[in-house]
Design an enzyme around this catalytic site. Structure first.
Site, PDB file in Angstrom:
ATOM      1  N   HIS A  27      23.652  33.380 -33.078  1.00 50.11           N
ATOM      2  CA  HIS A  27      23.895  34.273 -31.949  1.00 50.11           C
ATOM      3  C   HIS A  27      23.021  33.864 -30.768  1.00 50.11           C
ATOM      4  O   HIS A  27      22.107  33.047 -30.905  1.00 50.11           O
ATOM      5  CB  HIS A  27      23.596  35.738 -32.333  1.00 50.11           C
ATOM      6  CG  HIS A  27      22.180  35.956 -32.767  1.00 50.11           C
ATOM      7  ND1 HIS A  27      21.808  36.020 -34.081  1.00 50.11           N
ATOM      8  CD2 HIS A  27      21.052  36.098 -32.051  1.00 50.11           C
ATOM      9  CE1 HIS A  27      20.498  36.197 -34.154  1.00 50.11           C
ATOM     10  NE2 HIS A  27      20.015  36.245 -32.929  1.00 50.11           N
TER      11      HIS A  27
HETATM   12  C1  T46 Z   1      16.891  36.541 -33.547  1.00 51.46           C
HETATM   13  C2  T46 Z   1      16.530  35.787 -34.767  1.00 51.46           C
HETATM   14  C3  T46 Z   1      15.410  34.797 -34.544  1.00 51.46           C
HETATM   15  C4  T46 Z   1      17.308  45.642 -37.336  1.00 51.46           C
HETATM   16  O1  T46 Z   1      17.741  46.723 -37.790  1.00 51.46           O
HETATM   17  N1  T46 Z   1      16.259  45.625 -36.453  1.00 51.46           N
HETATM   18  C5  T46 Z   1      15.767  44.470 -35.929  1.00 51.46           C
HETATM   19  O2  T46 Z   1      14.815  44.520 -35.123  1.00 51.46           O
HETATM   20  C6  T46 Z   1      16.368  43.229 -36.324  1.00 51.46           C
HETATM   21  C7  T46 Z   1      15.844  41.912 -35.752  1.00 51.46           C
HETATM   22  C8  T46 Z   1      17.409  43.260 -37.218  1.00 51.46           C
HETATM   23  N2  T46 Z   1      17.855  44.446 -37.713  1.00 51.46           N
HETATM   24  C9  T46 Z   1      18.937  44.447 -38.708  1.00 51.46           C
HETATM   25  C10 T46 Z   1      20.293  44.005 -38.196  1.00 51.46           C
HETATM   26  C11 T46 Z   1      20.933  43.373 -39.396  1.00 51.46           C
HETATM   27  O3  T46 Z   1      21.564  44.377 -40.163  1.00 51.46           O
HETATM   28  O4  T46 Z   1      18.600  43.504 -39.740  1.00 51.46           O
HETATM   29  C12 T46 Z   1      19.757  42.834 -40.214  1.00 51.46           C
HETATM   30  C13 T46 Z   1      19.587  41.324 -40.100  1.00 51.46           C
HETATM   31  O5  T46 Z   1      19.568  40.959 -38.713  1.00 51.46           O
HETATM   32  P1  T46 Z   1      20.245  39.620 -38.161  1.00 51.46           P
HETATM   33  O6  T46 Z   1      21.418  39.268 -38.985  1.00 51.46           O
HETATM   34  O7  T46 Z   1      20.444  39.769 -36.690  1.00 51.46           O
HETATM   35  O8  T46 Z   1      19.077  38.554 -38.460  1.00 51.46           O
HETATM   36  P2  T46 Z   1      18.981  37.038 -37.983  1.00 51.46           P
HETATM   37  O9  T46 Z   1      17.963  36.404 -38.837  1.00 51.46           O
HETATM   38  O10 T46 Z   1      20.328  36.415 -37.896  1.00 51.46           O
HETATM   39  O11 T46 Z   1      18.443  37.137 -36.463  1.00 51.46           O
HETATM   40  C14 T46 Z   1      17.160  37.654 -36.195  1.00 51.46           C
HETATM   41  C15 T46 Z   1      17.216  38.603 -34.981  1.00 51.46           C
HETATM   42  O12 T46 Z   1      18.216  39.605 -35.211  1.00 51.46           O
HETATM   43  C16 T46 Z   1      17.557  37.872 -33.702  1.00 51.46           C
HETATM   44  O13 T46 Z   1      17.275  38.695 -32.589  1.00 51.46           O
HETATM   45  O14 T46 Z   1      16.792  36.023 -32.448  1.00 51.46           O
HETATM   46  O15 T46 Z   1      16.235  36.607 -35.908  1.00 51.46           O
END
Ligand code: T46
Length: 143
Positions: free
Chosen positions: A50
């Site tokens: 993303h």
């Molecule tokens: C990024 C990279 C480096 C939350 O509820 N609160 C939060 O602050 C975050 C970061 C995530 N979440 C929830 C949303 C999803 O259900 O945690 C789950 C996993 O998140 P996501 O799939 O977005 O994780 P990554 O590793 O793909 O991305 C993360 C960050 O979301 C993003 O901002 O830049 O790490």
């Protein structure tokens, strides 16, 4: 690479060990509103996929190593974070993917805003089209 850079934190090192202090608006170029950390990630897992519209972040691998792919429609780079004294800044409108997490790796992220799903662009085609417009506009502003 557009809107990304590696930052080397200064370290207090002595015979008792090492200490790094991170202060917002000094070491990190934004006010830190949120921190989160990613750990227990399998070696074959790739995450991210993303861009953010406004969010600015600093990624620090506190333990182990992880590779970060950053990408725009025009360029891409891969950085390995393997040293807690090194941070990768990623600003708005940059696609990112995290992969090759070593066993036990812990990735700490300092973020400029609270969590907001509406700031994410999770579809690459949509991102590429928005990023082209965004970068064209930035280029115009800098002329
Ligand atoms: C990024 C990279 C480096 C939350 O509820 N609160 C939060 O602050 C975050 C970061 C995530 N979440 C929830 C949303 C999803 O259900 O945690 C789950 C996993 O998140 P996501 O799939 O977005 O994780 P990554 O590793 O793909 O991305 C993360 C960050 O979301 C993003 O901002 O830049 O790490």
């Amino acid at each position: 690479m557009y809107n990304t850079y590696i930052y080397r934190f200064s370290m207090h090192s002595d015979e008792y060990g090492k200490l790094i202090a991170v202060e917002d608006n000094k070491v990190v170029p934004f006010l830190i509103k949120r921190i989160y950390y990613i750990f227990d990630v399998g070696n074959e897992i790739r995450r991210g996929f993303h861009s953010h519209i406004d969010l600015r972040q600093m990624l620090i691998c506190l333990h182990g190593s992880v590779k970060i792919l950053t990408k725009t429609p025009y360029e891409e780079a891969i950085v390995e974070l393997n040293d807690p004294s090194k941070g990768l800044y990623i600003g708005p409108m940059v696609w990112r993917e995290m992969f090759d997490f070593s066993t036990g790796a812990v990735l700490l992220v300092l973020a400029s805003e609270y969590y907001d799903e509406s700031d994410y662009i999770r579809n690459y085609q949509e991102y590429a089209s928005l990023a082209k417009d965004f970068l064209k506009q930035k280029e115009g502003e800098n002329k």
